[in-house]
Design an enzyme around this catalytic site. Structure first.
Site, PDB file in Angstrom:
ATOM      1  N   GLY A 113      21.936 -26.208  -1.465  1.00  0.00           N
ATOM      2  CA  GLY A 113      23.119 -25.709  -0.767  1.00  0.00           C
ATOM      3  C   GLY A 113      23.091 -25.980   0.721  1.00  0.00           C
ATOM      4  N   HIS A 442      -8.043  14.905  -9.526  1.00  0.00           N
ATOM      5  CA  HIS A 442      -9.470  14.550  -9.571  1.00  0.00           C
ATOM      6  C   HIS A 442      -9.845  14.185 -11.006  1.00  0.00           C
ATOM      7  CE1 HIS A 442     -13.779  14.717  -8.711  1.00  0.00           C
ATOM      8  NE2 HIS A 442     -13.912  15.435  -9.819  1.00  0.00           N
TER       9      HIS A 442
END
Length: 463
Positions: A113, A442
């Protein structure tokens, strides 16, 4: 007008712009000269991560005994299969973009383009045939390519760029990688981990030079532990490709050094693809090799916009996508916030991984901040120990006056997944104490973020 929005280029800037415009009810066309998804999906972000995953799988297999797993027989990397898998992953992602375009009724125009006037674009197809299209709004998203230095001209065979590095016919026995940014470091890690003898050359004093210095030093130690040769404060002066091996002359602080290698990979940055796309013809302003735009990516020519690697700011896929959405939403009459370039995460997918956002410790001091710095090593993380990934740390930098997070710098397992928490924290101006009081699960690597914040305020538990 053929289209409301015509996008030139379908990388992570272009295809995101196209989809967002279609979502907002516009008629959209996309011009693409090669494969949908651009460099990122086809020759960059995605296929490199596939190669790095293969390297990681090989590393795990080699060290399976460390995890109590016995593998009989020799573990060997299959370079051709790794490359094949990488290409397959890239092709799958490109097909995914095709599906999204179809779903959003976006038309694809194949070819190159070029702007030809107000609201008009000429597209040259592979057969050389030219067709003209018109649009109310034209977005340039043409991306970038591997940058070349005059003394390091790529021939695609001996001296290569990242694109050839992903598709070599056979694994080289030796390689010199020039430049240790994300691209150079990732390829250096990949090839060294599968048995190529790699020399990494960096002009600046530290590898991954945009990162916090402590992170850079840790990654350099990790590379050297792999038996990679790392040369900082060094520059490639010349490459002689006349023989069977490339003879690379490297200038160091101690003088010149010569290194021989099968392949030289140039990873010294990128150059914007702004040539021959009609900028001069329509009078678009260019500054230092990039198209000049405002906060909403408007050029000085009405109806023409530019995003991604061809404008200012970091040349990263997620930045291009953010710019695309901001640009299109402004075109649609919405009121988007400009992109905050001070809160862009950066990731390097070596092993250990590297991620960061915001200011380094040095930058914060130079900006005049009084700072609190908290650092938590992976060696004290239960999850990192269990995963066998004890190298690394999380380092957080806070403004001592207000407690605001100024920067986060991490090296270790999974840190590229963990950085998003700190991007959100920084955006919301969360303080160090708010991070400390946000309960992290944890055992996880992400606990190190909470612990690093606690370390900055002398509240750390596990150090």
């Amino acid at each position: 007008m053929n289209y409301d929005v015509l996008v030139i280029g379908s990388g992570p800037g272009g295809y995101v712009a196209a989809i967002r415009a279609a979502q907002l009810g516009m008629k959209v066309g996309v011009v693409e000269k090669e494969s949908l998804g651009g460099i990122c999906l086809n020759w960059g972000c995605i296929p490199t991560k596939s190669l790095l995953k293969s390297a990681q799988a090989y590393e795990y297999a080699k060290h399976a005994a460390d995890y109590g797993v016995s593998i009989s027989g020799e573990v060997k990397p299959d370079f051709g299969a790794m490359i094949g898998r990488s290409r397959g992953v890239a092709e799958g992602m490109s097909k995914g973009i095709q599906f999204l375009f179809k779903k959003n009724k976006i038309e694809v125009i194949s070819g190159f383009g070029k702007l030809t006037g107000k609201g008009s674009v000429e597209v040259t197809g592979e057969d050389g045939k030219k067709n003209s299209y018109t649009a109310k709004h034209i977005i340039l998203a043409t991306g970038a390519r591997s940058r070349e230095l005059p003394n390091l001209k790529q021939d695609g065979k001996n001296i290569i760029g990242y694109r050839q590095a992903m598709n070599l016919p056979k694994q080289p026995k030796s390689m010199v990688v020039v430049g240790s940014g994300a691209i150079g470091s990732e390829f250096a890690y990949f090839y060294q981990s599968i048995g190529t003898d790699v020399t990494l050359v960096e002009f600046l004093p530290n590898v991954v030079p945009n990162e916090d210095e402590e992170v850079s030093k840790t990654l350099e130690r990790s590379f050297k532990k792999m038996k990679m040769k790392v040369m900082v404060d060094s520059s490639v002066e010349s490459v002689d490709t006349s023989g069977d091996l490339c003879k690379v002359t490297i200038k160091t602080k101690k003088g010149e050094e010569k290194v021989e290698a099968e392949i030289v990979l140039s990873a010294i940055g990128i150059a914007a693809n702004i040539e021959n796309i009609g900028l001069e013809e329509v009078g678009i302003t260019v500054d230092k090799g990039k198209i000049k735009v405002d906060d909403y990516y408007r050029t000085n020519v009405e109806g023409v916009y530019a995003i991604g690697d061809i404008v200012h700011g970091p040349a990263l896929a997620h930045v291009a996508s953010a710019e695309a959405i901001t640009c299109v939403e402004k075109i649609a009459g919405l009121n988007p916030h400009p992109v905050d370039y001070g809160n862009i995460p950066g990731c390097t997918y070596t092993s250990p991984e590297v991620s960061s956002v915001g200011m380094t410790e040095k930058q914060a001091k130079e900006a005049g901040y009084e700072i609190k710095v908290g650092k938590f090593p992976y060696s004290a993380s239960g999850k990192a120990s269990a995963a066998g990934q004890k190298d690394g740390f999380v380092k957080l930098i806070f403004d001592a006056k207000y407690g605001e997070l100024l920067g986060a710098h991490m090296i270790g397992g999974n840190v590229t997944e963990m950085i998003a928490e700190l991007v959100v924290a920084k955006r919301l101006e969360i303080t160090g104490h708010e991070l400390i009081k946000s309960i992290h699960p944890h055992p996880t690597m992400s606990e190190a973020i909470m612990e690093a914040a606690a370390a900055a305020y002398d509240e750390v538990i596990h150090l």
